[in-house]
Design a protein around this motif. Structure first.
Motif, PDB file in Angstrom:
ATOM      1  N   ASN A  50       0.609  -0.991  -0.161  1.00 16.13           N
ATOM      2  CA  ASN A  50       0.063   0.399   0.101  1.00 16.13           C
ATOM      3  C   ASN A  50       0.937   1.525  -0.255  1.00 16.13           C
ATOM      4  OD1 ASN A  50       1.112   0.612   2.752  1.00 16.13           O
ATOM      5  ND2 ASN A  50      -1.343   0.076   3.467  1.00 16.13           N
ATOM      6  N   SER A  51       0.216   1.898   0.449  1.00 15.57           N
ATOM      7  CA  SER A  51       0.964   3.828   0.206  1.00 15.57           C
ATOM      8  C   SER A  51       2.312   3.617   0.572  1.00 15.57           C
ATOM      9  CB  SER A  51      -0.222   4.822   0.447  1.00 15.57           C
ATOM     10  OG  SER A  51      -1.144   4.624  -0.999  1.00 15.57           O
ATOM     11  N   ARG A  52       1.896   3.307   2.147  1.00 11.09           N
ATOM     12  CA  ARG A  52       2.574   3.246   3.479  1.00 11.09           C
ATOM     13  C   ARG A  52       3.614   2.088   3.339  1.00 11.09           C
ATOM     14  NH1 ARG A  52       3.151   1.538   9.841  1.00 11.09           N
ATOM     15  NH2 ARG A  52       4.952   2.258  10.153  1.00 11.09           N
ATOM     16  N   THR A  53       4.265   1.577   1.955  1.00 11.56           N
ATOM     17  CA  THR A  53       5.203   0.568   1.830  1.00 11.56           C
ATOM     18  C   THR A  53       6.070   1.572   0.609  1.00 11.56           C
ATOM     19  OG1 THR A  53       3.024  -1.080   1.961  1.00 11.56           O
ATOM     20  CG2 THR A  53       5.436  -1.610   0.778  1.00 11.56           C
ATOM     21  N   TYR A  54       5.000   1.741  -0.053  1.00 12.38           N
ATOM     22  CA  TYR A  54       6.106   2.666  -0.753  1.00 12.38           C
ATOM     23  C   TYR A  54       6.943   3.847  -0.649  1.00 12.38           C
ATOM     24  CZ  TYR A  54       3.567  -0.135  -4.776  1.00 12.38           C
ATOM     25  OH  TYR A  54       2.654  -1.331  -5.821  1.00 12.38           O
ATOM     26  N   ILE A  55       6.343   4.325   0.382  1.00 10.91           N
ATOM     27  CA  ILE A  55       6.467   5.606   0.999  1.00 10.91           C
ATOM     28  C   ILE A  55       7.848   4.995   1.419  1.00 10.91           C
ATOM     29  CG2 ILE A  55       6.465   7.033   2.914  1.00 10.91           C
ATOM     30  CD1 ILE A  55       3.582   7.586   2.463  1.00 10.91           C
ATOM     31  N   ILE A  56       7.700   4.516   2.354  1.00 13.60           N
ATOM     32  CA  ILE A  56       9.680   3.659   3.326  1.00 13.60           C
ATOM     33  C   ILE A  56      10.567   3.452   1.885  1.00 13.60           C
ATOM     34  CG2 ILE A  56      10.135   2.783   5.195  1.00 13.60           C
ATOM     35  CD1 ILE A  56       7.204   1.959   5.869  1.00 13.60           C
ATOM     36  N   LEU A  57       9.795   2.651   1.065  1.00 15.64           N
ATOM     37  CA  LEU A  57      11.110   1.605  -0.103  1.00 15.64           C
ATOM     38  C   LEU A  57      10.987   3.433  -0.052  1.00 15.64           C
ATOM     39  CD1 LEU A  57       8.731  -0.968  -0.641  1.00 15.64           C
ATOM     40  CD2 LEU A  57      11.649  -1.007   0.367  1.00 15.64           C
ATOM     41  N   ILE A  58      10.857   4.008  -1.171  1.00 14.44           N
ATOM     42  CA  ILE A  58      10.752   4.851  -1.919  1.00 14.44           C
ATOM     43  C   ILE A  58      12.152   5.827  -0.721  1.00 14.44           C
ATOM     44  CG2 ILE A  58      10.680   7.128  -3.134  1.00 14.44           C
ATOM     45  CD1 ILE A  58       7.704   5.943  -3.974  1.00 14.44           C
ATOM     46  N   MET A  59      12.315   6.497   0.137  1.00 15.30           N
ATOM     47  CA  MET A  59      12.631   6.797   1.365  1.00 15.30           C
ATOM     48  C   MET A  59      13.931   6.237   1.320  1.00 15.30           C
ATOM     49  SD  MET A  59      10.362   8.992   4.447  1.00 15.30           S
ATOM     50  CE  MET A  59       9.644   7.782   4.955  1.00 15.30           C
ATOM     51  N   ALA A  60      13.954   4.743   1.545  1.00 22.18           N
ATOM     52  CA  ALA A  60      15.099   4.033   1.693  1.00 22.18           C
ATOM     53  C   ALA A  60      16.168   3.949   0.548  1.00 22.18           C
ATOM     54  CB  ALA A  60      14.420   3.003   2.492  1.00 22.18           C
ATOM     55  N   LEU A  61      15.976   4.332  -0.748  1.00 27.15           N
ATOM     56  CA  LEU A  61      16.539   3.917  -1.711  1.00 27.15           C
ATOM     57  C   LEU A  61      16.896   4.801  -1.893  1.00 27.15           C
ATOM     58  CD1 LEU A  61      13.676   1.772  -3.948  1.00 27.15           C
ATOM     59  CD2 LEU A  61      16.400   1.234  -3.564  1.00 27.15           C
ATOM     60  N   THR A  62      15.979   6.425  -2.183  1.00 31.63           N
ATOM     61  CA  THR A  62      16.816   7.693  -2.054  1.00 31.63           C
ATOM     62  C   THR A  62      17.769   7.740  -0.976  1.00 31.63           C
ATOM     63  OG1 THR A  62      15.148   8.909  -1.059  1.00 31.63           O
ATOM     64  CG2 THR A  62      14.674   8.829  -3.552  1.00 31.63           C
ATOM     65  N   ASP A  63      18.016   7.617   0.156  1.00 32.46           N
ATOM     66  CA  ASP A  63      18.729   7.904   0.901  1.00 32.46           C
ATOM     67  C   ASP A  63      19.789   7.551   1.124  1.00 32.46           C
ATOM     68  OD1 ASP A  63      16.644   9.880   2.306  1.00 32.46           O
ATOM     69  OD2 ASP A  63      16.652   8.159   3.929  1.00 32.46           O
ATOM     70  N   ARG A  64      19.847   6.107   0.139  1.00 32.31           N
ATOM     71  CA  ARG A  64      20.620   5.081   0.248  1.00 32.31           C
ATOM     72  C   ARG A  64      21.665   5.450  -1.474  1.00 32.31           C
ATOM     73  NH1 ARG A  64      25.408   2.380   1.378  1.00 32.31           N
ATOM     74  NH2 ARG A  64      25.626   0.399   0.130  1.00 32.31           N
ATOM     75  N   ASP A  65      21.034   6.011  -2.585  1.00 37.90           N
ATOM     76  CA  ASP A  65      21.317   6.635  -3.320  1.00 37.90           C
ATOM     77  C   ASP A  65      21.454   7.721  -3.014  1.00 37.90           C
ATOM     78  OD1 ASP A  65      20.804   6.349  -6.291  1.00 37.90           O
ATOM     79  OD2 ASP A  65      20.151   8.427  -5.980  1.00 37.90           O
ATOM     80  N   HIS A  66      22.308   8.157  -2.184  1.00 33.69           N
ATOM     81  CA  HIS A  66      22.839   9.687  -2.188  1.00 33.69           C
ATOM     82  C   HIS A  66      24.446   8.893  -1.322  1.00 33.69           C
ATOM     83  CE1 HIS A  66      23.357  13.182   0.436  1.00 33.69           C
ATOM     84  NE2 HIS A  66      23.282  13.830   0.293  1.00 33.69           N
ATOM     85  N   GLU A  67      23.854   7.998  -0.524  1.00 32.88           N
ATOM     86  CA  GLU A  67      25.304   8.020   0.638  1.00 32.88           C
ATOM     87  C   GLU A  67      26.209   7.300  -1.226  1.00 32.88           C
ATOM     88  OE1 GLU A  67      22.748   6.421   3.825  1.00 32.88           O
ATOM     89  OE2 GLU A  67      23.093   5.143   3.066  1.00 32.88           O
ATOM     90  N   VAL A  68      25.484   6.680  -1.652  1.00 35.45           N
ATOM     91  CA  VAL A  68      26.084   5.710  -2.972  1.00 35.45           C
ATOM     92  C   VAL A  68      27.298   6.996  -3.785  1.00 35.45           C
ATOM     93  CG1 VAL A  68      26.169   4.356  -4.944  1.00 35.45           C
ATOM     94  CG2 VAL A  68      25.115   3.555  -2.500  1.00 35.45           C
ATOM     95  N   GLN A  69      26.207   7.631  -3.852  1.00 32.63           N
ATOM     96  CA  GLN A  69      26.414   9.113  -5.239  1.00 32.63           C
ATOM     97  C   GLN A  69      27.467   9.353  -4.106  1.00 32.63           C
ATOM     98  OE1 GLN A  69      25.578   9.293  -8.404  1.00 32.63           O
ATOM     99  NE2 GLN A  69      24.789   7.207  -7.374  1.00 32.63           N
ATOM    100  N   TRP A  70      27.736   9.732  -3.412  1.00 37.53           N
ATOM    101  CA  TRP A  70      29.216  10.591  -2.403  1.00 37.53           C
ATOM    102  C   TRP A  70      30.204   9.535  -2.266  1.00 37.53           C
ATOM    103  CZ3 TRP A  70      29.838  15.746  -1.948  1.00 37.53           C
ATOM    104  CH2 TRP A  70      29.133  15.673  -0.531  1.00 37.53           C
ATOM    105  N   GLN A  71      30.222   7.802  -2.064  1.00 36.55           N
ATOM    106  CA  GLN A  71      30.721   7.672  -2.301  1.00 36.55           C
ATOM    107  C   GLN A  71      31.668   7.153  -3.670  1.00 36.55           C
ATOM    108  OE1 GLN A  71      32.415   5.884   0.653  1.00 36.55           O
ATOM    109  NE2 GLN A  71      31.110   7.096   1.676  1.00 36.55           N
ATOM    110  N   ILE A  72      30.777   7.380  -4.915  1.00 35.29           N
ATOM    111  CA  ILE A  72      31.128   7.029  -6.031  1.00 35.29           C
ATOM    112  C   ILE A  72      32.246   8.610  -5.694  1.00 35.29           C
ATOM    113  CG2 ILE A  72      30.698   7.693  -8.582  1.00 35.29           C
ATOM    114  CD1 ILE A  72      27.858   5.441  -7.873  1.00 35.29           C
TER     115      ILE A  72
END
Length: 223
Positions: A50-72
Motif C-alpha cells: 500500500n502507500s505506506r509500503t511504497y513511501i518507506i521503500l522510496i525514502m530508503a532507496l533515495t537515502d541510500r542513493d545519496h550515500e552511494v553517489q557521495w562514495q562514488i
C-alpha cells in the motif's frame, strides 16, 4: 526478522511496521539488504503493497542513493589524484575499483522511480498524504543522475505529483534540486524558469522553509 518465521500469515500492516523499524534503525552507509529482503518476502506471499509500503521503500532507496553517489564521487576523485601522480597503493586502487562496481550495481534510483510510478498508479484514498521527503528525495536523486537517460522526465513527473499533493507547501529544497539538475545539463533556460516559479510561489506564500525531516511525522498512523 523473527515475525516472518513465527507468524504463519503476516499482514501488510505487520510488514510495514517491520520495514519502518528497519528504515529508522538502519546505520548510514548500510546496504538495504534486510529492507529489500523483507519487501520481497511480502510480495512473494501475495500481499499487495500500500502507500505506506511504497513511501518507506522510496525514502530508503533515495537515502541510500545519496550515500552511494557521495562514495562514488570520492572514489572517482581519488582515481583522478592517482592519474596526476598521487602515491596511492595498488591495493587501494583495486579495492576502490571493486567498490565502485558494487555501488553502481545497486541501481537504487531506478528502483525508487519504479516504485514511485507504481504508487502513483494505485488509486489513492482521499485522506492519503505523501510526505514531502518522498518527492524531495526523488528530486535529489534525479539531480545527482541528471546526465542519465530519462532523469529529466522522471523529475518532471515527480514535480507534477508534488504540486498535486501539496500545492501550497512546496519546500525550497525541491526548487534547489530542480535548478541543480538543469545546471548540470547546462540548460540555463529551464533553470531560470524554475527560479521564476520559485519567486512566484514565494510571493504567494506557497514555499516552506522549515526542516525537511519534520514531515516524517505524517507516517505515524499510516498502516
Amino acid at each position: 526478522m523473527d515475525f516472518r518465521k513465527t507468524t504463519s500469515e503476516p499482514t501488510v500492516p505487520e510488514f510495514n511496521a517491520a520495514l519502518d523499524v528497519l528504515f529508522y534503525t538502519r546505520t548510514s552507509g548500510e546496504p538495504l539488504t534486510l529492507i529489500l529482503e523483507t519487501y520481497n518476502d511480502m510480495v512473494a506471499r501475495g500481499l499487495v503493497p500500500n502507500s505506506r509500503t511504497y513511501i518507506i521503500l522510496i525514502m530508503a532507496l533515495t537515502d541510500r542513493d545519496h550515500e552511494v553517489q557521495w562514495q562514488i564521487e570520492a572514489i572517482e576523485q581519488r582515481q583522478k589524484w592517482a592519474k596526476m601522480g598521487s602515491r596511492l597503493m595498488d591495493e587501494t586502487l583495486d579495492r576502490d575499483q571493486h567498490q565502485l562496481r558494487l555501488f553502481r550495481e545497486e541501481n537504487n534510483m531506478t528502483a525508487a522511480i519504479n516504485l514511485f510510478r507504481a504508487m502513483m498508479a494505485v488509486k489513492q484514498r482521499a485522506r492519503t498524504t505523501i510526505p514531502g521527503n518522498v518527492f524531495r528525495g526523488l528530486l535529489r536523486s534525479c539531480a545527482m543522475h541528471a546526465t542519465e537517460p530519462g532523469m529529466v522526465a522522471s523529475a518532471i513527473q515527480v514535480w507534477s505529483q508534488m504540486e498535486r499533493f501539496s500545492p501550497n507547501n512546496l519546500h525550497h529544497s525541491a526548487f534547489i534540486w530542480m535548478i541543480n539538475m538543469y545546471a548540470k545539463l547546462k540548460d540555463i533556460t529551464a533553470a531560470q524558469l524554475v527560479f521564476s516559479q520559485f519567486k512566484t510561489a514565494t510571493s504567494e506564500g506557497r514555499v516552506a522553509w522549515g526542516i525537511p525531516h519534520a514531515d516524517f511525522r505524517l507516517l505515524f498512523g499510516m498502516r
